[in-house]
Write a protein that holds these residues in place. Sequence first.
Motif, PDB file in Angstrom:
ATOM      1  N   THR A   2      29.634  21.467  44.485  1.00  0.00           N
ATOM      2  CA  THR A   2      30.271  22.780  44.404  1.00  0.00           C
ATOM      3  C   THR A   2      31.424  22.757  43.417  1.00  0.00           C
ATOM      4  O   THR A   2      32.070  21.737  43.205  1.00  0.00           O
ATOM      5  CB  THR A   2      30.810  23.212  45.791  1.00  0.00           C
ATOM      6  OG1 THR A   2      31.764  22.251  46.218  1.00  0.00           O
ATOM      7  CG2 THR A   2      29.684  23.334  46.798  1.00  0.00           C
ATOM      8  N   LYS A   3      31.632  23.919  42.830  1.00  0.00           N
ATOM      9  CA  LYS A   3      32.751  24.075  41.896  1.00  0.00           C
ATOM     10  C   LYS A   3      34.047  24.142  42.675  1.00  0.00           C
ATOM     11  O   LYS A   3      34.110  24.774  43.733  1.00  0.00           O
ATOM     12  CB  LYS A   3      32.594  25.397  41.138  1.00  0.00           C
ATOM     13  CG  LYS A   3      31.907  25.297  39.826  1.00  0.00           C
ATOM     14  CD  LYS A   3      31.828  26.678  39.236  1.00  0.00           C
ATOM     15  CE  LYS A   3      32.171  26.664  37.787  1.00  0.00           C
ATOM     16  NZ  LYS A   3      32.006  27.990  37.187  1.00  0.00           N
ATOM     17  N   PRO A   4      35.106  23.519  42.157  1.00  0.00           N
ATOM     18  CA  PRO A   4      36.386  23.638  42.860  1.00  0.00           C
ATOM     19  C   PRO A   4      36.877  25.084  42.813  1.00  0.00           C
ATOM     20  O   PRO A   4      36.671  25.800  41.832  1.00  0.00           O
ATOM     21  CB  PRO A   4      37.322  22.706  42.083  1.00  0.00           C
ATOM     22  CG  PRO A   4      36.667  22.447  40.780  1.00  0.00           C
ATOM     23  CD  PRO A   4      35.202  22.703  40.966  1.00  0.00           C
ATOM     24  N   PRO A   6      39.160  28.108  42.185  1.00  0.00           N
ATOM     25  CA  PRO A   6      40.249  28.283  41.212  1.00  0.00           C
ATOM     26  C   PRO A   6      41.590  28.441  41.923  1.00  0.00           C
ATOM     27  O   PRO A   6      41.666  28.963  43.033  1.00  0.00           O
ATOM     28  CB  PRO A   6      39.860  29.556  40.460  1.00  0.00           C
ATOM     29  CG  PRO A   6      38.862  30.260  41.298  1.00  0.00           C
ATOM     30  CD  PRO A   6      38.232  29.229  42.196  1.00  0.00           C
ATOM     31  N   SER A   7      42.633  27.989  41.259  1.00  0.00           N
ATOM     32  CA  SER A   7      43.977  28.130  41.817  1.00  0.00           C
ATOM     33  C   SER A   7      44.357  29.609  41.844  1.00  0.00           C
ATOM     34  O   SER A   7      43.745  30.436  41.172  1.00  0.00           O
ATOM     35  CB  SER A   7      44.981  27.354  40.967  1.00  0.00           C
ATOM     36  OG  SER A   7      45.151  27.996  39.714  1.00  0.00           O
ATOM     37  N   ARG A   8      45.358  29.938  42.624  1.00  0.00           N
ATOM     38  CA  ARG A   8      45.825  31.328  42.697  1.00  0.00           C
ATOM     39  C   ARG A   8      46.280  31.800  41.315  1.00  0.00           C
ATOM     40  O   ARG A   8      46.019  32.916  40.904  1.00  0.00           O
ATOM     41  CB  ARG A   8      46.975  31.438  43.710  1.00  0.00           C
ATOM     42  CG  ARG A   8      47.563  32.829  43.821  1.00  0.00           C
ATOM     43  CD  ARG A   8      46.612  33.831  44.383  1.00  0.00           C
ATOM     44  NE  ARG A   8      46.437  33.551  45.797  1.00  0.00           N
ATOM     45  CZ  ARG A   8      45.631  34.228  46.579  1.00  0.00           C
ATOM     46  NH1 ARG A   8      44.924  35.228  46.105  1.00  0.00           N
ATOM     47  NH2 ARG A   8      45.502  33.911  47.836  1.00  0.00           N
ATOM     48  N   ARG A   9      46.904  30.910  40.586  1.00  0.00           N
ATOM     49  CA  ARG A   9      47.358  31.222  39.226  1.00  0.00           C
ATOM     50  C   ARG A   9      46.172  31.605  38.342  1.00  0.00           C
ATOM     51  O   ARG A   9      46.210  32.612  37.634  1.00  0.00           O
ATOM     52  CB  ARG A   9      48.101  30.006  38.679  1.00  0.00           C
ATOM     53  CG  ARG A   9      48.732  30.181  37.337  1.00  0.00           C
ATOM     54  CD  ARG A   9      49.494  28.901  36.957  1.00  0.00           C
ATOM     55  NE  ARG A   9      49.818  28.878  35.563  1.00  0.00           N
ATOM     56  CZ  ARG A   9      50.888  29.419  35.017  1.00  0.00           C
ATOM     57  NH1 ARG A   9      51.760  30.044  35.780  1.00  0.00           N
ATOM     58  NH2 ARG A   9      51.106  29.350  33.724  1.00  0.00           N
ATOM     59  N   GLU A  10      45.105  30.808  38.387  1.00  0.00           N
ATOM     60  CA  GLU A  10      43.891  31.099  37.608  1.00  0.00           C
ATOM     61  C   GLU A  10      43.247  32.404  38.056  1.00  0.00           C
ATOM     62  O   GLU A  10      42.759  33.176  37.231  1.00  0.00           O
ATOM     63  CB  GLU A  10      42.894  29.947  37.736  1.00  0.00           C
ATOM     64  CG  GLU A  10      43.341  28.675  37.044  1.00  0.00           C
ATOM     65  CD  GLU A  10      42.478  27.476  37.425  1.00  0.00           C
ATOM     66  OE1 GLU A  10      41.797  27.495  38.480  1.00  0.00           O
ATOM     67  OE2 GLU A  10      42.494  26.500  36.655  1.00  0.00           O
ATOM     68  N   THR A  11      43.251  32.642  39.368  1.00  0.00           N
ATOM     69  CA  THR A  11      42.676  33.875  39.911  1.00  0.00           C
ATOM     70  C   THR A  11      43.433  35.098  39.395  1.00  0.00           C
ATOM     71  O   THR A  11      42.823  36.113  39.046  1.00  0.00           O
ATOM     72  CB  THR A  11      42.705  33.842  41.455  1.00  0.00           C
ATOM     73  OG1 THR A  11      41.983  32.689  41.898  1.00  0.00           O
ATOM     74  CG2 THR A  11      42.082  35.081  42.056  1.00  0.00           C
ATOM     75  N   ILE A  12      44.745  34.990  39.325  1.00  0.00           N
ATOM     76  CA  ILE A  12      45.570  36.098  38.820  1.00  0.00           C
ATOM     77  C   ILE A  12      45.254  36.362  37.348  1.00  0.00           C
ATOM     78  O   ILE A  12      45.047  37.518  36.943  1.00  0.00           O
ATOM     79  CB  ILE A  12      47.076  35.793  39.010  1.00  0.00           C
ATOM     80  CG1 ILE A  12      47.428  35.791  40.502  1.00  0.00           C
ATOM     81  CG2 ILE A  12      47.948  36.791  38.233  1.00  0.00           C
ATOM     82  CD1 ILE A  12      48.794  35.209  40.827  1.00  0.00           C
TER      83      ILE A  12
END
Length: 195
Positions: A2-4, A6-12
């Motif tokens: 599975t893909k890790p 994404p961090s909240r920062r990346e999601t934003i």
Amino acid sequence: MTKPKPSRRETILQALVELLQKDPGARITTAGLAKSVGVTEAALYRHFPSKRKMFEALIEFAEDAVFSRCQVVLQEQEDVCVRLQQIVHLVLVFSERNPGLCCVLTGDALMGEDESLRKRASQFYERLETQLRQSLKEGEIRQGLRPRTSAARGADFVMVFLEGRIQRFVRSSFSRLPSTDFDEAWALVAESVWG
């Protein structure tokens, strides 16, 4: 595997790019961005101290992605004509795959934002033009290529082609793809630069 997640920062940042792509030219508010991410505005500010920092992160992403690939081309391709063609094609394809980022790099998404952001975005193109100019000079020295004009004017002409394609892509609401008929168009650009 599975893909890790994404961090909240990346999601934003991804949400910001999607908003820019969905409604080019619309002003993005932190409230609207927070709503699309599913968090509060305060949560946005825990990851980015300002909207300006969000846009700066997008510009840095574009620089890292494009210029790291440019370095690969520069290392692998000896022929300057082919090198320039590959770099320009790379940037146009990157633009196609990242329409929301194009709005940032062309400055369209930065209207009404801090003027320093527009200057920061223009550095992307200035850096690219410097790379093209150096390649043209290298072609004169190493390959004996004789451009029709100076390396600076040749690089300027190539940049007008490249930026024009990207601007048209944004202006057409992403319907006119920058790499359409690239080989034919590039042949005309190359003929104008080298004769």
